[in-house]
Scaffold this active site. Structure first.
Site, PDB file in Angstrom:
ATOM      1  N   PHE A   1       0.778  -1.091   0.010  1.00 51.20           N
ATOM      2  CA  PHE A   1      -0.259   0.085   0.088  1.00 51.20           C
ATOM      3  C   PHE A   1       0.845   1.282   0.072  1.00 51.20           C
ATOM      4  O   PHE A   1       1.910   1.504   0.730  1.00 51.20           O
ATOM      5  CB  PHE A   1      -0.978  -0.009   1.247  1.00 51.20           C
ATOM      6  CG  PHE A   1      -1.601   1.201   1.350  1.00 51.20           C
ATOM      7  CD1 PHE A   1      -2.857   1.309   0.557  1.00 51.20           C
ATOM      8  CD2 PHE A   1      -1.533   2.164   2.296  1.00 51.20           C
ATOM      9  CE1 PHE A   1      -3.374   2.666   0.442  1.00 51.20           C
ATOM     10  CE2 PHE A   1      -2.279   3.136   2.356  1.00 51.20           C
ATOM     11  CZ  PHE A   1      -3.317   3.551   1.673  1.00 51.20           C
ATOM     12  N   GLN A   2       0.603   2.158  -0.887  1.00 49.04           N
ATOM     13  CA  GLN A   2       1.486   3.245  -1.091  1.00 49.04           C
ATOM     14  C   GLN A   2       2.659   3.084  -1.389  1.00 49.04           C
ATOM     15  O   GLN A   2       3.545   4.190  -0.935  1.00 49.04           O
ATOM     16  CB  GLN A   2       1.117   4.320   0.296  1.00 49.04           C
ATOM     17  CG  GLN A   2      -0.239   4.883   0.297  1.00 49.04           C
ATOM     18  CD  GLN A   2      -0.629   6.016   1.042  1.00 49.04           C
ATOM     19  OE1 GLN A   2       0.129   6.055   2.157  1.00 49.04           O
ATOM     20  NE2 GLN A   2      -1.445   7.058   0.699  1.00 49.04           N
TER      21      GLN A   2
ATOM     22  N   LYS B   1       9.724   2.762   6.413  1.00 53.08           N
ATOM     23  CA  LYS B   1       9.352   2.936   7.743  1.00 53.08           C
ATOM     24  C   LYS B   1       9.973   2.222   8.949  1.00 53.08           C
ATOM     25  O   LYS B   1      10.119   2.734  10.023  1.00 53.08           O
ATOM     26  CB  LYS B   1       7.709   2.673   7.733  1.00 53.08           C
ATOM     27  CG  LYS B   1       7.140   3.261   9.150  1.00 53.08           C
ATOM     28  CD  LYS B   1       5.478   3.108   8.844  1.00 53.08           C
ATOM     29  CE  LYS B   1       4.606   3.870   9.883  1.00 53.08           C
ATOM     30  NZ  LYS B   1       3.427   3.300   9.917  1.00 53.08           N
TER      31      LYS B   1
END
Lengths: 165, 569
Positions: free
Chosen positions: B111-112, B161
């Site tokens: 996602f993204q 992240k």
């Protein structure tokens, strides 16, 4: 297209992810077609040696070299002529050959300084290295028989004498 | 401390005052670190990532310090691409930190997730995808050095992240490792000597000064050199302010829409010395005829600019200011008195001019009045198009870093956010954003950002309800077939501004101009928008059609049909 020549360039580059992409982009943006590209670790493993042969207009090649030099990852980049550098290539050729053809094929191989690296009832794999033009000549002769597959390594080069590669 | 906190600490160390950003999932560790580190760095929350990049860009151009952007992965990062190419084309130092999906998901269409490293490669000076938290402080230190040194440019740092969240011990002063990166400084003394010698022989010499002189803060040196040699100076669009345009030797901007007298000087000079300019296609027109009979000299910090467009007779690689310092010592006054008189005569005979319209309004008079009332001291940020060229002609730049315009990329929507960034960087100076109705609508949502921070930026919207420059080309070169240029459906810009709580003015005839500017310039309680409803059919002159020789300069609308231009866009 008429003045397009093949140019041989060596690049000493930081072995960083994406470094190769940055280089290739410079060639493609200026309409240069890379004929062969050989990349391998340098003696100092933090760096890579890149040998490139590419076709394109001579006047834009200087620009390409300067653009390559400008990349943060590139330590240096040098264009070489045939006389000041040793340029070599290796080829593996698989030729279909039964007992009746083998003798002739082995003779050709021997003439070009190649060797057989695989030998079966109906095929041979020939390994040969040298200047690209020599390999072209050998391949042309082997073309009289049935070439099943062929893989060329692309050109690698080293500058002669005291010149850096 | 985690890696995101270490990055914030590193940014502090590099003197960062503002981060222009927009949050998102993959960037949360960084936004969290802005809170947990108790940093003094202020987050400017924008309304679109493109706005953030232009703000950082405007901040950098106006202050000389790198602008910093923080966005999330995927679309957040891809929205920075226009801002990156704008900065890259104009050599503006910028750091763009992008969040990225967690390392184990890279390349798995998470996602993204976007291959930000790959997508941004052609529009950055350098970029990083951080693979280990151990690399992060070194990466930030390198990014600042690369972005700001040599020929400046944008650097992207993509941080997964999981890496930004990793706890560890971080050395904020981690040493850089850049064996392939060299920064030219002082020029070669022999080459500078040759250049000085060339001036000695010249009778009609000319300095062509570009953005490089502003970037290296060489304004003093440019003036000193021009005065010592007694040589007129033309500036590129981005070189505006490298010498005061009110200086007796300044001829203003050259090129496609440059002043007639600057272009006459270019056409007639016997030596042209480019300093920090890249012989852009808007300047050279027909490449093989550009100053073909003149001695051509090139001073630039980027070796790849030599021979890219023009092969110079003499050249020197290095920092503009350092080379000029040396060159000033070497040169003597040129035998140029007759030439300088000739040039000044052109300036008298062919001034920039425009006709007022009874009951209507021209963009030129709006800009000329701004120039007058601001005493040519305003920081002016523009978009691209007709308004940009008129602003370049009529808003005189008296010092460097006061003219912020998207030159190379020609980015619509640049001016307004750039003005916001500039106002953050220089809170006490007058900042005016100059846009057309087309460009303003590309980033107008940053009205929120300006309003929230009560920035006293003046937002001029020159509204002719057209994409005027394209219309001009269609009129001149495409038999007046107008296509895709009519901005029908424009909003009421005054009401629009007011809906954001932004004070707004409107002017629509010559009679309004002075009064509205007085009110707008006196208003300092926050941003204010000035809509100037302008004549729809004005065209910009002088004009050298793209790719044409300087002989083909049009001083006014042509009476006969023109050939299609051969040059780019």
């Amino acid at each position: 297209m008429k003045d397009f020549q093949t140019h041989t360039i060596s690049v000493y580059i930081r072995n960083n992810p994406g470094a190769l992409m940055r280089m290739c982009q410079i060639f493609s943006r200026r309409g240069y077609n890379i004929d062969s590209l050989v990349v391998s670790p340098a003696m100092d493993g933090r760096f890579s040696r890149v040998s490139i042969s590419a076709k394109g207009a001579s006047d834009s090649l200087k620009q390409i070299n300067l653009q390559l030099e400008k990349l943060v990852d590139v330590v240096h980049c040098i264009e070489h002529t045939d006389t000041e550098a040793i340029v070599r290539e290796m080829v593996l050729v698989k030729v279909a050959a039964d007992a009746t053809k083998r003798g002739e094929i082995l003779q050709i191989t021997k003439h070009f300084g190649g060797k057989t690296v695989d030998f079966t009832d109906n095929s041979l794999v020939i390994e040969c290295s040298g200047a690209s033009s020599k390999l072209d000549a050998m391949i042309a002769l082997l073309g009289n028989y049935e070439i099943v597959e062929m893989v060329r390594s692309g050109q690698m080069l080293m500058a002669r004498g005291g010149n850096p590669t | 401390m985690n890696a995101a906190e270490a990055v914030i600490k590193c940014l502090e160390k590099h003197g960062v005052e503002y981060i222009f950003g927009y949050s998102g999932g993959a960037a949360i560790p960084f936004f969290d670190a802005l809170v947990t580190t108790n940093t003094d760095i202020e987050l400017i929350l924008v309304r679109h990532e493109q706005g953030a990049t232009h703000m950082a860009d405007g901040y950098a151009r106006a202050t000389g310090k790198p602008g910093v952007v923080l966005v999330t992965s995927g679309p957040g990062a891809t929205n920075t691409i226009t801002g990156l190419i704008t900065a890259q084309m104009d050599s503006v130092p910028m750091i763009v930190i992008t969040g990225q999906t967690i390392s184990p998901m890279l390349g798995k269409d998470a996602f993204q997730e976007a291959d930000v490293f790959g997508i941004s490669l052609p529009v950055v000076k350098h970029s990083y995808l951080v693979r280990s938290h151990e690399d992060i402080t070194r990466t930030v230190n390198e990014a600042f050095y690369v972005a700001t040194s040599g020929r400046p440019g944008p650097v992207v740092i993509d941080v997964p992240k999981d890496i930004s969240s990793t706890e560890g011990v971080f050395d904020l002063d981690a040493a850089m490792d850049l064996p392939g990166y060299t920064v030219p400084g002082h020029g070669d003394k022999d080459k500078i000597k040759q250049i000085a010698k060339a001036f000695k022989k010249a009778r009609k010499p000319l300095l062509l000064v570009g953005h490089g002189c502003v970037l290296s803060s060489a304004e003093e040196e440019v003036r000193e050199l021009a005065e010592k040699l007694n040589v007129p100076v033309v500036t590129t669009l981005l070189g505006k302010g490298a010498i005061s345009e009110k200086h007796d030797l300044s001829l203003g901007m050259l090129g496609m829409h440059g002043t007639a007298y600057a272009n006459f000087a270019v056409k007639n000079c016997d030596l042209v010395c480019s300093i920090g300019s890249r012989w852009d296609d808007r300047i050279v027109g027909k490449l093989d005829e550009f100053c073909a009979d003149a001695v051509r000299i090139h001073i630039d910090i980027d070796p790849s600019e030599y021979g890219k467009m023009i092969t110079p007779d003499y050249w020197c690689v290095g920092d503009a200011r350092l080379i000029l310092e040396e060159l000033i010592l070497q040169v003597e006054e040129c035998d140029s008195a007759t030439w300088v008189e000739e040039v000044k005569q052109w300036r008298q005979d062919y001034p920039l001019k425009y006709d007022k319209i009874q009951g209507g309004l021209t963009m030129q008079e709006v800009l000329a009045e701004l120039d007058k009332q601001s005493d040519s001291e305003a920081i002016v940020a523009t978009d691209v198009g007709q308004h940009q060229m008129w602003a370049a002609q009529f808003c005189k730049s008296t010092k460097g870093k006061n003219w912020l315009s998207s030159g190379g990329a020609g980015t619509m929507g640049f001016g307004f956010p750039a003005a916001i960034g500039a106002q953050f960087g220089r809170p006490d100076d007058l900042v005016v954003s100059v846009s057309g109705d087309g460009g303003f609508q590309m980033t107008l949502f940053e009205l929120s950002t300006a309003a929230i921070h009560k920035l006293p930026v003046k937002i001029l919207v020159l509204n002719n309800s057209y994409l005027g420059m394209v219309r001009q080309w269609q009129e001149l070169f495409f038999d007046e077939r107008l296509s895709g240029v009519d901005m029908v459906g424009n909003p009421d810009f005054v009401k629009l501004a007011e809906s954001y709580g932004v004070k707004a003015f409107r002017m629509s005839s010559s009679d309004d101009v002075a009064k509205v500017w007085e009110e707008a310039l006196a208003y300092n309680d926050g941003p204010c928008l000035i809509e100037a409803v302008c004549n729809k059919t004005d065209n910009v002159y002088p004009m050298i059609p793209a790719g044409a020789n300087y002989d083909k300069m049009l001083l006014e609308a042509p009476s006969e049909k023109l050939d299609k231009p051969t040059g780019s866009t």
